[in-house]
Write an enzyme that holds these catalytic residues in place. Sequence first.
Site, PDB file in Angstrom:
ATOM      1  N   ARG A 262       6.961   3.629   5.837  1.00  0.00           N
ATOM      2  CA  ARG A 262       6.167   4.685   5.212  1.00  0.00           C
ATOM      3  C   ARG A 262       6.774   6.042   5.538  1.00  0.00           C
ATOM      4  O   ARG A 262       7.105   6.330   6.687  1.00  0.00           O
ATOM      5  CB  ARG A 262       4.713   4.634   5.711  1.00  0.00           C
ATOM      6  N   ARG A 277       2.345   6.767  14.595  1.00  0.00           N
ATOM      7  CA  ARG A 277       2.607   7.022  13.175  1.00  0.00           C
ATOM      8  C   ARG A 277       4.111   7.096  12.965  1.00  0.00           C
ATOM      9  O   ARG A 277       4.719   8.164  13.051  1.00  0.00           O
ATOM     10  CB  ARG A 277       1.919   8.318  12.732  1.00  0.00           C
ATOM     11  N   GLU A 349      -8.069   4.572  14.300  1.00  0.00           N
ATOM     12  CA  GLU A 349      -7.982   3.451  13.361  1.00  0.00           C
ATOM     13  C   GLU A 349      -6.825   2.524  13.711  1.00  0.00           C
ATOM     14  O   GLU A 349      -5.709   2.961  13.941  1.00  0.00           O
ATOM     15  CB  GLU A 349      -7.806   3.994  11.937  1.00  0.00           C
ATOM     16  N   SER A 352      -7.706  -1.388   8.715  1.00  0.00           N
ATOM     17  CA  SER A 352      -8.580  -1.121   7.575  1.00  0.00           C
ATOM     18  C   SER A 352      -8.749  -2.424   6.810  1.00  0.00           C
ATOM     19  O   SER A 352      -7.754  -3.025   6.377  1.00  0.00           O
ATOM     20  CB  SER A 352      -7.979  -0.054   6.655  1.00  0.00           C
ATOM     21  N   ARG A 390       0.424   0.067  17.420  1.00  0.00           N
ATOM     22  CA  ARG A 390      -0.846   0.667  17.840  1.00  0.00           C
ATOM     23  C   ARG A 390      -1.569  -0.236  18.846  1.00  0.00           C
ATOM     24  O   ARG A 390      -2.247   0.257  19.747  1.00  0.00           O
ATOM     25  CB  ARG A 390      -1.728   0.954  16.628  1.00  0.00           C
TER      26      ARG A 390
END
Length: 429
Positions: A262, A277, A349, A352, A390
């Site tokens: 990403r 990230r 988070e 999801s 994470r």
Amino acid sequence: MHDPRMLLDPATDAVRRLARRGFTLEMPVLEDLLSRRNQAIARIGELRNQAKRVADTVRDTAQAGGDSTALKEQARPLKDEIGSTEEEQQKLSAELHSFLLTIPNLPDDRAPDGDSDEFASEIRRWETPPLFDHPKDHVDIGEGLGIFDLKRATKLSGPRFSILSGPGAALDRAIARFFLDLHTQRHGYTEYAVPSLVTRDTMTGTGQLPKFEEDLFKTSFGSRELFLIPTAEVPLTNLYADEILNTTALPLALTAHTPCFRSEAGSYGRDTRGILRLHEFSKVELVRVCASEDSSQELEVMLGHAEACLRELGLAYRVVALAAGDIGFAARFTYDVEVWLPSQQQYREISSCSDCGTFQARRAKIRARDKDGKKSLVATLNGSGLPIGRTLAAILEQNQQPDGSVVMPEALVPYLGFRVIHPGGETKN
């Protein structure tokens, strides 16, 4: 993607529902495109009927020995108009399709109002977050253990990349193996090894394109254009693109451990420190395919599977329902699972879990046939189960010790062969 007739149906209440997620549905544009497309289709039908009648008359005249020259001349402009009208209809169909591809899924009315994580509704918490007088963040912990090398990662690839070594690399691998075993052996998922490069059509099928092209890495060779996947949701869901499944085979449960890529174009300045990230990270993804009427209960099942990962690792977390304006483009309802990070004194988070309804299935043309032969669109769901980086960061932070060591979750010990990582990378059983 949506059926335009559904969007125009007042009972759908599409304008209001899309407004909840900050999207303005341009109904006049939709009505105009659909009307002109349908008029072109109707006109083509009329012209073909006329052409058939002329052709029948030419045939009958010829069989009767008459002169059909004038009739043949009459057929030429009809043929030309059919061709030009078909071109117009194809152009309008393409415009309508492109317009529909930009419209996000309709949020479920269960989703709270709001447009950011501040408006998320907390569902539950699990375990009390551990308390520390002066908690270190995962970067300081990892560097103290000698398992992170972010400087060399930057040297190799630039910012937002990471290197793990020794016990850190072993921990990364152990987490992935544990998640895959958990999902395949206890939760009933079938594991897949899928490509990390996919076509534009594949990206479009799950909703990454055209909306998020700036967030994607892509490459090309010759005339071929390929995109690096941002999540295994993309290839896993599109396994069934353009296929008709048997309803007796549903629900399908699929999982894969893949690298994910990403650009993080929309997150400038956020989480620049550490491994929260990155441009490249790995993740175990969960995808479920079911009958459309079963999607809500299937979402609860998937959520339980994502939560089980954290429970088995003994990590404190909470579950929230995202606000309508904060859910993903393809989702109609989303739960976020948020793990506690002591260094930030907040939940972040880590998964999801989204119910996409039939939105992706319509784009990717995934249907099912029941015992009576009736075909209908399936529902698709996806969720992280979980991202490795994470999870690793949460383990380091929640299990940090005063002497700088980190105790491993008991569930990972059989995969690691050690229970503690000490500063300098020394491990002990």
